[in-house]
Design a protein around this motif. Structure first.
Motif, PDB file in Angstrom:
ATOM      1  N   ALA A  65       0.862  -1.180   0.000  1.00 64.67           N
ATOM      2  CA  ALA A  65       0.000   0.000   0.000  1.00 64.67           C
ATOM      3  C   ALA A  65       0.903   1.236   0.000  1.00 64.67           C
ATOM      4  N   MET A  66       0.489   2.267  -0.748  1.00 63.18           N
ATOM      5  CA  MET A  66       1.341   3.452  -0.851  1.00 63.18           C
ATOM      6  C   MET A  66       0.519   4.726  -0.841  1.00 63.18           C
ATOM      7  N   LEU A  67       1.079   5.736  -0.236  1.00 59.67           N
ATOM      8  CA  LEU A  67       0.522   7.092  -0.310  1.00 59.67           C
ATOM      9  C   LEU A  67       1.558   7.979  -0.985  1.00 59.67           C
ATOM     10  N   ILE A  68       1.115   8.749  -1.974  1.00 65.85           N
ATOM     11  CA  ILE A  68       2.019   9.718  -2.606  1.00 65.85           C
ATOM     12  C   ILE A  68       1.485  11.111  -2.293  1.00 65.85           C
ATOM     13  N   ASN A  69       2.282  11.839  -1.568  1.00 66.29           N
ATOM     14  CA  ASN A  69       1.832  13.131  -1.024  1.00 66.29           C
ATOM     15  C   ASN A  69       0.467  12.987  -0.344  1.00 66.29           C
ATOM     16  N   GLY A  70       0.314  11.900   0.376  1.00 64.40           N
ATOM     17  CA  GLY A  70      -0.885  11.675   1.174  1.00 64.40           C
ATOM     18  C   GLY A  70      -2.033  11.005   0.454  1.00 64.40           C
ATOM     19  N   GLN A  71      -1.917  10.848  -0.862  1.00 65.85           N
ATOM     20  CA  GLN A  71      -3.007  10.254  -1.651  1.00 65.85           C
ATOM     21  C   GLN A  71      -2.675   8.812  -2.018  1.00 65.85           C
ATOM     22  N   PRO A  72      -3.652   7.901  -1.913  1.00 62.77           N
ATOM     23  CA  PRO A  72      -3.388   6.518  -2.306  1.00 62.77           C
ATOM     24  C   PRO A  72      -2.983   6.437  -3.784  1.00 62.77           C
TER      25      PRO A  72
END
Lengths: 271, 271
Positions: free
Chosen positions: B2-9
């Motif tokens: 699971a990843m968040l990029i600048n807080g977004q999935p």
């Protein structure tokens, strides 16, 4: 800007790509003229050499040329960039046994440098950043470019056009985004790039083409003092072409040798 | 994963990110236990120090902790990775005046190393790859990791667990993914990292914690011969913890000193 990633339109890659994780890849920046990559044979030869050095699969020349051509169609003048990474692998530094490289080809508008720089010469400075020595990576246009980023961050004056780099040994190697040449009579000296530095495509081209103008291009160990003894200093890069150096650290360098002008004229004739 | 990029999935980034173009960023790898990052204060301190060295905006600790917590919720044991880059900028090496960094936080399954390595020790070899010297980047866990990639590519034998690295001066610096320590009585020596190498979070932890067990951890210039004079050699890394070295280049190294065992026991108590 238009981009193909592994041949598909798009400009997103997975954050798991080793190009991001480790800078595990290479790139080239290519001038586009009338829809075609300039000096393509020279660009491809260098790309292929760099890929081999890092044990990346070498992409097919026709495939790259086709992808650049798709994006550059109708572009009078522009900039192509080809990035090739080792793709996604399991966690860890080990190279994946079954490498599925990521190939990014993009074409964007000509950012352009003022043409008077090629005519009147540029202002350069010394960078405090010293290049490290790593024969395994020397010459390769790889994605580990923090030294260049740090060197380029040393100044922000828009009238300062380039920064010269010494290495840890105190030898002149290159400028932040260009190769460097010292003219002495009919000899042109350029730093050896067996410990560090980026081997630009135009450097290869100059080695091959200078003799037809009666110049002998040679690699040498060059110290900073030798810049003041040269009759002309110039820089090369695939987008800037050839720039004579007008001033170094605010002091005028010798001008008037015809070498750079002659080479510029020869380069202008190349597709 | 699971990843968040600048807080977004999500797990895609633009191919124009400077993290890809230049390796212009840093990262940390963090063990997750019961939904929480282990030794978080140590991890964050190092992340912040590395970001400052590269003039990257330092992300807020609470923000990072919250994002890791979102992804690690319910994860008994896992691996978090935080990558921070200088984001997208105009073409060229110059740092953008208005830096909009890219922050990638991911949590994935525990890849796991066999626990017997921590008990019985590991087999290590010498790498032929020599680290370059660059004080401006020394110690930073940045994204320019081609030297580690090349070093790790020197062997594929699964029974060879790590590779030791000398630098261009011939000094011992680290292993491909871990820091290295030599025990001599109550002294523990570890290589100085002022020219190269990665300053692991556990190395900081050991400097702070070793004294309470009566050990003095010191930086030193260490040559390869000193490994044979040590009473014990061990490695550290945030995922492996501490591994005693059983063999070097096929030869048994001295074992039996209690130091690594004692430090492992202390580390096991840490959240």
């Amino acid at each position: 800007m238009a981009m193909l990633i592994n041949g598909q339109p798009g400009e997103q890659i997975t954050a798991l790509d080793r190009g991001l994780a480790y800078g595990d890849g290479i790139y080239r920046t290519i001038e586009i003229r009338h829809g075609q990559p300039r000096l393509w044979a020279w660009q491809y030869r260098r790309l292929a050499a760099d890929a081999s050095r890092l044990r990346l699969p070498v992409p097919d020349a026709a495939l790259l040329l086709d992808e650049i051509g798709q994006l550059a169609d109708g572009v009078v003048q522009g900039v192509a960039k080809v990035v090739l990474t080792r793709g996604v692998g399991a966690r860890g530094y080990a190279m994946p046994a079954d490498c599925q490289p990521t190939r990014m080809v993009s074409v964007s508008a000509w950012a352009g440098y003022p043409p008077e720089r090629a005519r009147d010469g540029v202002n350069v400075r010394w960078c405090d950043t010293r290049l490290s020595c790593q024969p395994l990576l020397a010459g390769i246009k790889h994605l580990n470019r923090l030294e260049n980023v740090l060197a380029r961050s040393e100044w922000s004056d828009p009238d300062m056009h380039e920064g010269l780099l010494l290495d840890q040994r105190g030898l002149l190697i290159e400028a932040t985004m260009s190769n460097v040449y010292l003219v002495q009579g009919q000899r042109i000296l350029t730093p050896r790039l067996d410990q560090n530095g980026v081997q630009g495509m135009l450097r290869d081209w100059l080695f091959a083409q200078a003799p037809q103008l009666g110049y002998q291009l040679e690699e040498a160990d060059l110290g900073p003092a030798q810049l003041w003894q040269a009759e002309q200093v110039f820089l090369s890069n695939s987008l800037i072409g050839l720039w004579p150096v007008a001033t170094l650290a605010g002091q005028a360098l010798p001008q008037g040798h015809p070498c750079c002008l002659q080479l510029q004229a020869l380069l202008a004739q190349q597709d």
